[in-house]
Design an enzyme around this catalytic site. Structure first.
Site, short mmCIF file in Angstrom:
data_model
loop_
_atom_site.label_atom_id
_atom_site.label_comp_id
_atom_site.label_asym_id
_atom_site.label_seq_id
_atom_site.Cartn_x
_atom_site.Cartn_y
_atom_site.Cartn_z
N GLU A 1 3.65 -44.47 -24.65
CA GLU A 1 4.70 -45.37 -25.15
C GLU A 1 5.43 -44.73 -26.33
OE1 GLU A 1 4.94 -50.10 -26.15
OE2 GLU A 1 3.42 -48.95 -27.25
N LYS B 1 10.69 -52.60 -22.75
CA LYS B 1 9.55 -53.50 -22.92
C LYS B 1 10.05 -54.92 -23.04
CE LYS B 1 5.29 -53.77 -25.68
NZ LYS B 1 4.56 -53.12 -26.81
N CYS C 1 1.90 -50.93 -23.08
CA CYS C 1 0.97 -51.50 -24.05
C CYS C 1 0.55 -52.92 -23.68
CB CYS C 1 1.62 -51.42 -25.43
SG CYS C 1 0.50 -51.57 -26.84
#
Length: 339
Positions: free
Chosen positions: A48, A130, A164
């Protein structure tokens, strides 16, 4: 939907970025891409926000103190149409390897936690953001939308990705499973912050989240993970002993899992940099789904269903001016035909 049953080698990165330096981190990324391609990998996955590194200052001080880093971070974030991102496209094409990149995306004055799927011929297949940055991440990054929950047909199979703690959101996971994902990239920033004080942020919970994603969705999971080294401690902590306690070295827990949840690659030490490899045989997915397919024979849509809105959410929708929509007829007399 294409029915893929092929086999190939995949790679997951465990490495430290060159913090807040996009150009140097891209150089390092290209070297890793070249190394994986030489080893025979056809797909490589990065952590990430690997470019230009995860903004660890968020967890160490006040939002106001973070402004000292923000200008540099913004400048070193990538635009999808910029020359830095083009270097990643070129590296994929030159080495004939598909790449799932993790980066901070810059769009105007805003930043987003981006993932991009790049084909082996250097084409951008999809870029996503995200969906919901986690906790203090929301002081720097904006949100994605439903169009970012997508799985894509590629020559290697149906590939998707999340970042994540998107892996702790059950409905987000189910949206991905419903698209018959076969290979998933679970990108993590490293498990280096609040060690011993916040168990939910540590490797036990989050490697388990990657493993559970694999067995829940019957997919192969590549879980790349970054490493925090001396350079990160120097940059984000300096001589502050409290910050040095909050952010510690190591944190690299890259993993690769099969569709039955089993580990497919031996892990590296948490402070080591390297590449994990595994052979991906998509035919194993059918065997895993024979027992439990949560979006097929193991579902109960008459009891529970997911509402998924994949419409892109944009702050401005442009329409044509009314004069272009309702063209006024010309006031000039039409020409008469000549005999």
């Amino acid at each position: 939907m294409v029915d893929y049953t092929g086999a190939f080698k995949a790679a997951a990165i465990q490495a430290e970025p060159v913090w807040l330096d996009a150009d140097a981190t891209i150089e390092k990324s290209i070297a890793l891409i070249e190394e994986a391609a030489r080893a025979g990998a056809q797909l490589i996955a990065f952590p990430e926000t690997f470019v230009p590194g995860y903004p660890w200052w968020l967890w160490l001080d006040s939002p106001a103190a973070g402004f000292a880093f923000f200008g540099r971070y913004h400048e070193n974030s990538l635009t999808l149409d910029g020359p830095r991102f083009a270097r990643l496209l070129d590296a994929a094409r030159t080495n004939a390897i598909a790449v799932v990149a993790g980066f901070s995306e810059r769009s105007g004055g805003s930043l987003y936690m981006g993932q991009a799927l790049i084909s082996a011929d250097g084409e951008l297949v999809h870029a996503r953001r995200k969906l919901k940055p986690t906790h203090v991440e929301r002081t720097v990054f904006g949100e994605g939308d439903g169009s970012d929950l997508a799985v894509h047909d590629t020559p290697l199979g149906r590939i998707g990705g999340l970042c994540c703690w998107e892996h702790l959101q059950p409905l987000t996971k189910y949206a991905m499973f419903s698209q018959h994902e076969q290979v998933h990239v679970a990108a993590w920033p490293s498990f280096s912050v609040y060690k011993g004080a916040a168990y939910a942020l540590g490797p036990e919970v989050n490697t388990a989240a990657s493993q559970l994603y694999a067995v829940e969705g019957q997919v192969f999971v590549l879980a790349p993970c970054a490493v925090v080294g001396d350079a990160a401690i120097d940059l984000f902590c300096g001589d502050d002993p409290v910050k040095q306690q909050l952010l510690q070295r190591g944190g690299g827990f890259a993993r690769i899992y099969g569709p039955d949840g089993r580990p497919l690659a031996d892990p590296l030490p948490e402070d080591a940099e390297g590449i994990l490899y595994a052979d991906i045989d998509l035919s194993a997915i059918a065997v895993a789904k024979a027992a439990a397919d949560p979006v097929g024979h193991y579902s109960r849509p008459d009891v529970t269903r997911l509402l998924l809105n994949t419409t892109p959410r944009r702050p401005v929708e442009q329409t044509a001016p009314l004069a272009e929509i309702f063209q006024e007829p010309s006031l000039a007399e039409p020409e008469t035909a000549q005999a």
